[in-house]
Design an enzyme around this catalytic site. Structure first.
Site, short mmCIF file in Angstrom:
data_model
loop_
_atom_site.label_atom_id
_atom_site.label_comp_id
_atom_site.label_asym_id
_atom_site.label_seq_id
_atom_site.Cartn_x
_atom_site.Cartn_y
_atom_site.Cartn_z
N ASP A 1 153.02 -34.96 -27.18
CA ASP A 1 152.14 -35.56 -26.16
C ASP A 1 150.77 -34.87 -26.11
O ASP A 1 150.64 -33.70 -26.46
CB ASP A 1 152.83 -35.47 -24.79
CG ASP A 1 152.24 -36.45 -23.79
OD1 ASP A 1 151.47 -37.34 -24.20
OD2 ASP A 1 152.55 -36.32 -22.60
N ASN B 1 155.34 -47.47 -24.35
CA ASN B 1 154.01 -47.37 -24.97
C ASN B 1 153.43 -48.73 -25.37
O ASN B 1 152.24 -48.84 -25.69
CB ASN B 1 154.03 -46.42 -26.19
CG ASN B 1 154.19 -44.96 -25.83
OD1 ASN B 1 154.76 -44.18 -26.57
ND2 ASN B 1 153.67 -44.56 -24.67
C1 IPE Z 1 155.91 -39.95 -24.14
O1 IPE Z 1 154.59 -39.71 -23.86
C2 IPE Z 1 156.04 -40.79 -25.37
C3 IPE Z 1 155.67 -40.17 -26.64
C4 IPE Z 1 155.25 -38.96 -26.80
C5 IPE Z 1 155.80 -41.01 -27.80
P1 IPE Z 1 153.75 -40.64 -22.85
O2 IPE Z 1 152.37 -40.11 -22.87
O3 IPE Z 1 153.95 -42.06 -23.22
O4 IPE Z 1 154.49 -40.36 -21.48
P2 IPE Z 1 153.92 -40.45 -19.99
O5 IPE Z 1 153.24 -41.76 -19.84
O6 IPE Z 1 152.97 -39.30 -19.81
O7 IPE Z 1 155.13 -40.30 -19.11
C1 IPE Z 2 151.20 -38.92 -27.34
O1 IPE Z 2 149.89 -38.73 -26.92
C2 IPE Z 2 151.32 -39.98 -28.38
C3 IPE Z 2 152.02 -41.19 -27.91
C4 IPE Z 2 152.47 -41.40 -26.71
C5 IPE Z 2 152.20 -42.24 -28.87
P1 IPE Z 2 149.25 -39.64 -25.79
O2 IPE Z 2 148.63 -40.81 -26.44
O3 IPE Z 2 150.24 -39.95 -24.73
O4 IPE Z 2 148.13 -38.66 -25.24
P2 IPE Z 2 147.74 -38.45 -23.72
O5 IPE Z 2 149.00 -38.09 -22.98
O6 IPE Z 2 147.14 -39.72 -23.23
O7 IPE Z 2 146.77 -37.31 -23.75
MG MG Z 3 150.81 -38.96 -23.07
#
Ligand code: IPE
Ligand code: IPE
Ligand code: MG
Length: 254
Positions: free
Chosen positions: A32, A80
């Site tokens: 993340d 997502n």
């Molecule tokens: C969890 O991260 C999913 C992945 C890392 C693929 P998100 O960024 O989607 O989770 P939330 O929205 O912070 O809970």
């Molecule tokens: C994790 O990084 C990747 C996926 C969830 C696919 P994010 O895209 O959630 O990055 P932040 O949390 O918005 O910084």
């Molecule tokens: Mg994220």
């Protein structure tokens, strides 16, 4: 083992050599913070996802060198899909991009690729890339690299219940034969041990619908580091913390 640690921490003081039992068998990572990493640099979110591939490459190398049996990485959640189409499209191209460049190294490292998640809704080109890697690496006997792709834990559990109740309705399964162990075999992670260690980066302290069943007794480790900055030394720090934990599973130390 010492050799592997030296390569991971070339300039730093070496930690005490790990014993085999101190290394978690199964490490799961919520990758993340890609978006915030990019925003800090004035870059589009997709640049963060692209940079995340470098972190994945480094982590696979480190995990395989350390002798971890299974590495599960959360690459795309069922939630997502809510993101802008452009970002989703970009993320759906990443497995192809990553596996095209890294499959030779995965073969060299004897890594076996798997996927945990729903195939429904994934574009054909994404599935093709993952399926090709699974097929090519299926006889590899080293670390299992498990991509949690289009993964959501609640959906996984509901799917398992649906499969089980269908078998019961058809008279093919006796409800008395359903126990925790057999139930696990209906999940996307069938055949894999439960994670011993969960790592989440980017400062978020939540599970976000990841492996809710499987993480029942995992040790949790959080870091503020954004995923694109994650390195072997962070994995080592997590394992260092893990080996100091006292896993009691509800029992007591006699
Ligand atoms: C969890 O991260 C999913 C992945 C890392 C693929 P998100 O960024 O989607 O989770 P939330 O929205 O912070 O809970
Ligand atoms: C994790 O990084 C990747 C996926 C969830 C696919 P994010 O895209 O959630 O990055 P932040 O949390 O918005 O910084
Ligand atoms: Mg994220």
């Amino acid at each position: 083992m010492l050799f592997a640690l030296r390569r991971l921490l070339p300039k730093k003081k070496l930690p005490k050599t790990f014993h085999r039992h101190e290394i978690p068998r199964h490490v799961a990572i919520i990758m993340d913070g890609n978006g915030r990493w990019a925003a800090e640099r004035g870059l589009p979110r997709t640049a963060g996802h692209y940079a995340g591939m470098g972190a994945l490459r480094r982590t696979i190398r480190a995990a395989s060198d350390l002798g971890i049996d299974v590495l599960t990485v959360f690459a795309f959640s069922t939630e997502n899909w809510k993101r802008p189409q452009e970002e989703v499209d970009f993320l759906m191209r990443l497995p192809q991009e990553f596996l095209e460049t890294d499959l030779p190294e995965l073969m060299e490292k004897n890594v076996q690729v798997r996927m945990s998640g729903s195939r429904e809704g994934l574009p054909v080109h994404t599935l093709q890339a993952v399926d090709t890697a699974i097929k090519k690496t299926k006889n590899n006997t080293g670390m299992i690299l498990n991509f949690a792709l289009n993964y959501g834990s609640r959906a996984e559990i509901v799917t398992a219940v649906r499969k089980i109740t269908t078998l019961v309705a058809e008279g093919k399964l006796d409800p008395h034969d359903i126990d925790e162990k057999s139930f696990s075999q209906y999940l996307y992670t069938a055949g894999l041990p439960d994670p011993d260690l969960l790592i989440r980066c980017s400062g978020e302290i939540r599970l976000s619908n990841f492996l809710l069943w499987q993480l029942a007794y995992a040790e949790l480790w959080f870091t503020d580091v954004y995923w694109p900055d994650f390195k072997g030394e962070h994995l080592l720090a997590a394992i260092e913390a893990f080996r100091k934990r006292d896993r009691r599973y509800g029992g007591i130390k006699l």
